[in-house]
Design a protein around this motif. Structure first.
Motif, mmCIF file in Angstrom:
data_model
loop_
_atom_site.group_PDB
_atom_site.id
_atom_site.type_symbol
_atom_site.label_atom_id
_atom_site.label_comp_id
_atom_site.label_asym_id
_atom_site.label_seq_id
_atom_site.Cartn_x
_atom_site.Cartn_y
_atom_site.Cartn_z
ATOM 1 N N ARG A 1 0.964 -1.102 -0.002
ATOM 2 C CA ARG A 1 0.180 0.059 0.091
ATOM 3 C C ARG A 1 0.892 1.335 -0.199
ATOM 4 O O ARG A 1 0.578 2.005 -0.908
ATOM 5 C CB ARG A 1 -1.008 -0.042 1.327
ATOM 6 N N ASN B 1 -4.073 4.988 -6.545
ATOM 7 C CA ASN B 1 -4.496 5.274 -5.242
ATOM 8 C C ASN B 1 -5.661 4.329 -4.896
ATOM 9 O O ASN B 1 -5.842 3.894 -3.805
ATOM 10 C CB ASN B 1 -4.929 6.775 -5.142
ATOM 11 N N ASP C 1 -5.683 1.830 -1.858
ATOM 12 C CA ASP C 1 -6.917 1.510 -0.837
ATOM 13 C C ASP C 1 -7.426 0.173 -0.575
ATOM 14 O O ASP C 1 -7.692 -0.246 0.457
ATOM 15 C CB ASP C 1 -8.072 2.749 -1.097
#
Length: 318
Positions: A195, A218, A222
């Motif tokens: 991540r 992104n 997530d």
């Protein structure tokens, strides 16, 4: 040295040989190597003209998810499920893909065949990839999409174990819970840094990363964070489930030990009486015709008394 290459012009992908891939004119050249032998290192150094630190990073034996920017390029390590599902180097459950990207070129290397590589190939061949940012975003999305249902299956398996909690299935359930716990720990070990790597890449000031690429990166980050949180929950639930199974097993052993103790207490006085009258010495009334019935009745009375005593003390239930 095994692998493949693609030349992308105007959204159309054409598969090319590795030896001639760099001599092609295209908007994007993608070369993937599925080995880390000396020939691959020599090709990356001599033909691709990559710096030594990049070659070493692409062919390292042990890796963890990370992202580093060098000059105008970016080095990215990601982890995804292997095709055969077997543990990889040092028992890792996930295979690694190492990516070096600059404007117009992407080089990727894997030691084990990864499921996500085939998915990325399909996206390239359908014309969905136009630049290095699109290719890396497809890698991130394919890895998370492939791993997400597998993480959900681990949670479902643990739910089934909790519903099937039974003293008669302790050993079977403990093996299943232990496997789920080991897999969840193995996946979570790499999802947290993965991540961070994706978020760092999305924030790099690379001119070959478009706004939509950053959004996809992104989104993948997530999703990796959500899977890491779910794996942490699975790990904690597995630990609690293991403790519950251990307690259930201990309770089962205590119950069986209590039953054995009750049976022993019942037969202890009976064994004394029968042993006493079985001695080869003269005893009172041993020749009397009613003596056998008297001993039998006495033993029955003692048995009933001991059982009633245990029942009243709640040590044993009929």
């Amino acid at each position: 040295m095994s692998g493949f290459g693609y030349r992308i012009i105007g959204g159309k992908a054409e598969r090319v040989a590795i030896k001639t891939a760099l001599s092609q004119d295209a908007e994007l050249i993608w070369v993937h190597l599925s080995t880390n032998d000396e020939h691959a290192q020599a090709w990356l150094r001599d033909e691709a003209k990559l710096q030594d630190y990049v070659v070493d990073a692409l062919t390292a034996v042990e890796t963890r998810p990370r992202c580093e920017a060098f000059d105008e390029g970016a080095l990215l390590n990601l982890r995804g499920r292997a095709q055969d599902g077997a543990p990889g180097v040092n028992g890792d459950l996930l295979a690694s893909v190492r990516i070096w990207a600059v404007r117009g070129h992407v080089f990727s290397v894997t030691r084990k065949a990864m499921i996500a590589v085939e998915e990325v190939q399909k996206q390239v061949e359908t014309g969905d990839v136009h630049d290095p940012g699109d290719l890396i975003a497809e890698f991130a999305a394919s890895i998370t999409e492939d791993l997400d249902p597998h993480v959900a299956d681990l949670g479902d398996e643990l739910d089934d174990c909790e519903e099937a909690l039974d003293a008669n299935r302790v050993f079977e359930l403990r093996r299943k819970v232990s496997r789920v716990r080991v897999e969840s720990i193995g996946y979570k070990r790499f999802l947290q840094p993965q991540r961070a790597a994706l978020e760092k890449l999305a924030a790099l000031p690379c001119d070959w990363l478009q706004d939509d690429d950053r959004l996809h990166l992104n989104a993948a980050a997530d999703r990796a964070a959500r899977m890491a949180e779910e794996l942490e929950s699975i790990r904690e639930r597995s630990a609690l489930m293991h403790e519950a199974l251990t307690d259930l097993r201990a309770e089962q052993i205590d119950t069986r030990g209590l039953i054995i103790a009750v049976v022993a207490m019942v037969f202890l006085p009976l064994t004394f009486i029968t042993g006493l009258y079985g001695m080869n010495v003269p005893l009172p009334y041993q020749h009397a015709p009613w003596m056998f019935d008297a001993i039998t009745a006495t033993c029955a009375a003692i048995t009933a008394g001991v059982v009633i005593y245990f029942v009243q003390r709640h040590w044993f239930r009929l």
